[in-house]
Design an enzyme around this catalytic site. Sequence first.
Site, PDB file in Angstrom:
ATOM      1  N   GLU A 106       0.873  -1.184   0.000  1.00 19.60           N
ATOM      2  CA  GLU A 106       0.000   0.000   0.000  1.00 19.60           C
ATOM      3  C   GLU A 106       0.902   1.223   0.000  1.00 19.60           C
ATOM      4  O   GLU A 106       1.550   1.519   1.007  1.00 19.60           O
ATOM      5  CB  GLU A 106      -0.866   0.027   1.277  1.00 19.60           C
ATOM      6  N   CYS A 164      -2.345   9.505   2.693  1.00 17.51           N
ATOM      7  CA  CYS A 164      -2.046   8.847   1.414  1.00 17.51           C
ATOM      8  C   CYS A 164      -3.153   9.104   0.406  1.00 17.51           C
ATOM      9  O   CYS A 164      -2.896   9.288  -0.775  1.00 17.51           O
ATOM     10  CB  CYS A 164      -1.852   7.353   1.633  1.00 17.51           C
TER      11      CYS A 164
HETATM   12  P1  NDP Z   1       8.409   5.030   4.316  1.00 15.21           P
HETATM   13  O1  NDP Z   1       8.329   4.303   3.026  1.00 15.21           O
HETATM   14  O2  NDP Z   1       9.562   5.937   4.543  1.00 15.21           O
HETATM   15  O3  NDP Z   1       8.402   3.995   5.544  1.00 15.21           O
HETATM   16  C1  NDP Z   1       7.360   3.074   5.743  1.00 15.21           C
HETATM   17  C2  NDP Z   1       7.849   1.990   6.681  1.00 15.21           C
HETATM   18  O4  NDP Z   1       8.855   1.217   6.045  1.00 15.21           O
HETATM   19  C3  NDP Z   1       8.474   2.521   7.962  1.00 15.21           C
HETATM   20  O5  NDP Z   1       8.157   1.680   9.049  1.00 15.21           O
HETATM   21  C4  NDP Z   1       9.950   2.433   7.641  1.00 15.21           C
HETATM   22  O6  NDP Z   1      10.763   2.365   8.778  1.00 15.21           O
HETATM   23  C5  NDP Z   1       9.994   1.131   6.877  1.00 15.21           C
HETATM   24  N1  NDP Z   1      11.177   0.949   6.048  1.00 15.21           N
HETATM   25  C6  NDP Z   1      12.085   1.868   5.619  1.00 15.21           C
HETATM   26  N2  NDP Z   1      13.035   1.283   4.845  1.00 15.21           N
HETATM   27  C7  NDP Z   1      12.710  -0.032   4.768  1.00 15.21           C
HETATM   28  C8  NDP Z   1      13.286  -1.162   4.099  1.00 15.21           C
HETATM   29  N3  NDP Z   1      14.374  -1.055   3.342  1.00 15.21           N
HETATM   30  N4  NDP Z   1      12.692  -2.367   4.240  1.00 15.21           N
HETATM   31  C9  NDP Z   1      11.558  -2.500   4.979  1.00 15.21           C
HETATM   32  N5  NDP Z   1      10.972  -1.473   5.643  1.00 15.21           N
HETATM   33  C10 NDP Z   1      11.540  -0.251   5.537  1.00 15.21           C
HETATM   34  O7  NDP Z   1       7.016   5.794   4.448  1.00 15.21           O
HETATM   35  P2  NDP Z   1       6.569   6.837   5.557  1.00 15.21           P
HETATM   36  O8  NDP Z   1       6.668   6.214   6.908  1.00 15.21           O
HETATM   37  O9  NDP Z   1       7.270   8.125   5.311  1.00 15.21           O
HETATM   38  O10 NDP Z   1       5.008   6.998   5.244  1.00 15.21           O
HETATM   39  C11 NDP Z   1       4.512   7.902   4.318  1.00 15.21           C
HETATM   40  C12 NDP Z   1       4.156   7.207   3.022  1.00 15.21           C
HETATM   41  O11 NDP Z   1       3.204   6.190   3.290  1.00 15.21           O
HETATM   42  C13 NDP Z   1       3.491   8.133   2.023  1.00 15.21           C
HETATM   43  O12 NDP Z   1       4.000   7.887   0.735  1.00 15.21           O
HETATM   44  C14 NDP Z   1       2.024   7.715   2.091  1.00 15.21           C
HETATM   45  O13 NDP Z   1       1.320   8.012   0.939  1.00 15.21           O
HETATM   46  C15 NDP Z   1       2.146   6.254   2.350  1.00 15.21           C
HETATM   47  N6  NDP Z   1       0.913   5.726   2.920  1.00 15.21           N
HETATM   48  C16 NDP Z   1       0.141   4.891   2.158  1.00 15.21           C
HETATM   49  C17 NDP Z   1      -1.076   4.432   2.638  1.00 15.21           C
HETATM   50  C18 NDP Z   1      -1.917   3.476   1.844  1.00 15.21           C
HETATM   51  O14 NDP Z   1      -2.766   2.812   2.428  1.00 15.21           O
HETATM   52  N7  NDP Z   1      -1.757   3.352   0.540  1.00 15.21           N
HETATM   53  C19 NDP Z   1      -1.572   4.827   3.966  1.00 15.21           C
HETATM   54  C20 NDP Z   1      -0.680   5.686   4.678  1.00 15.21           C
HETATM   55  C21 NDP Z   1       0.519   6.113   4.154  1.00 15.21           C
HETATM   56  P3  NDP Z   1      11.422   3.748   9.356  1.00 15.21           P
HETATM   57  O15 NDP Z   1      10.300   4.711   9.539  1.00 15.21           O
HETATM   58  O16 NDP Z   1      12.001   3.302  10.630  1.00 15.21           O
HETATM   59  O17 NDP Z   1      12.427   4.203   8.320  1.00 15.21           O
END
Ligand code: NDP
Length: 506
Positions: free
Chosen positions: A252, A286
């Site tokens: 997502e 999002c």
């Molecule tokens: P990120 O992609 O930066 O991070 C999402 C999660 O992935 C965090 O827990 C992060 O950890 C983790 N992560 C980072 N690097 C890795 C990796 N290499 N492997 C596995 N996990 C990893 O997103 P954001 O947290 O900044 O969230 C915002 C984004 O989420 C926006 O693009 C938004 O649109 C989207 N979103 C989508 C939704 C949907 O339902 N489609 C709903 C809500 C948000 P850490 O934070 O510790 O780096």
Amino acid sequence: MTQTAPTGSDSAESAVVDAEARFASLDPRTGEVVGHHPVHTAEDVRAAVLAARSAAVGWAELGFDGRRARLDAWRKLLVRRLDEFQALISSETGKSADDARTELTLVIDHVHWATRNASRVLGKRRVSPGMLMYNHAASLEYKPLGVVGVIGPWNYPAFTPMGSIAYALAAGNAVVFKPSEFTPGVGEFMARTFGEAAAEHAGVFQVVTGFGETGAALCQAGVDKVAFTGSTPTGKKVMAACAESLTPVLVECGGKDALIVADDADVKAAAAAAVWGGIFNAGQSCAGVERVYVAEPVADEFIELVTKQAAKLRPGGEPNASFGPITMPRQVEVIQAHVQDALDRGGRAVVGGLDSIRPPYVEPIVLVDVPEDSRAVTEETFGPTLVITRVPDADEGVRLANALRYGLGGSVFSRTRGEELARKMHCGMVSVNAVLAFAAMPGLPFGGIGDSGFGRIHGDDGLREFATPQAVTRLRFRALLNPMTYDRGTRTVRHVVRLARLLYGR
Ligand code: NDP
């Protein structure tokens, strides 16, 4: 001794790891420390998955009714502790109390829905064996996968992961959840309260905290599925990591959702919806409204109404602020770059402008006359901004809305053509004469297409994401004609083919 967070990760610049291998979550409104949390290593993550796997056995054996009793107890506990939960969400994200309360009512609704509907959607049921196999009984059952790894973002730190967690648990799986590094306390609160409500099954829901590396370790820890919610670039990394072990993924990702205003729309309602859909939670949604395409005949009226309403809104940390700060410090740079690019390329700000950006707060910014290939139109801004574009008619608005690779949600305002225009939009969800209505309906699947990802949370499809279908047949009696044996004569096959021609050839 302290060290900075691992380089090359997407970690906050401010994050530091202390001598006990812990990092702090901070209140983005004040910079104060909210709590300290362990940086879990790959070994820790593997141990959590192993513990979850052994707890999963008893959880699956409980069956739908047994799990429903525990999940109901958890839901009621979350309701009782709603104020405490809201305060924690507000302090780790900075969002206003009302935005956090709204998020939590949705969380509770989803736990309720998943629990109530798991047996109907996933339970064993008879299936017609068909004409040719009339002598067999057939049944279908959706069995749990085992351990589901859930990776969540910070913008809706409870609602977004709960769309996977509650559904995976109701389907009979154990869950290991890695919350965002900005909201680890929210993740720990969820697992702690689950453990209180279902003490003898506490191991079924584990939380691991840390930075991107901890999430990456979860993808390689032998889970049976990864449910990821976050940005598109990280979603691609998750998918690549999971490919190595053929671990299935639900992805997502982000969006650039458009709102279409037709010439027969209720313009007042459309303007109010555009302002709320673009600006609530500081635009960090999002499926929030980032683009508006408004039909020329109503464009002046619409822009005037949006301008008046958006100009009144003020961000802040106080309880009566319209919305909170930008949670992730480096997102401010993205917002600034998009606004700058739009203005450099002939766009005009009718509300706010570059000086509305005062970290950690960004005041509402409404842009018009922005070229379609500018970053403010093509990339996810994730701030309290709206780009309004005049179009000759709603059909042209739909065409432009569909031009991006993102396809999460959308909305259409029209008195007569709402559903017709909705069906033409290339995205996973559309609200007619409202914004984001689909997100608040647990019975509907939530998810997107293209760069917004694939797979679904919520609804029947969301339950099936966390289960695997098993088809079982049972011979009831010997058939007169059985072509599936070497004992068959050629006449048997001829008879069966004649039957097939008779039944299906006309
Ligand atoms: P990120 O992609 O930066 O991070 C999402 C999660 O992935 C965090 O827990 C992060 O950890 C983790 N992560 C980072 N690097 C890795 C990796 N290499 N492997 C596995 N996990 C990893 O997103 P954001 O947290 O900044 O969230 C915002 C984004 O989420 C926006 O693009 C938004 O649109 C989207 N979103 C989508 C939704 C949907 O339902 N489609 C709903 C809500 C948000 P850490 O934070 O510790 O780096």
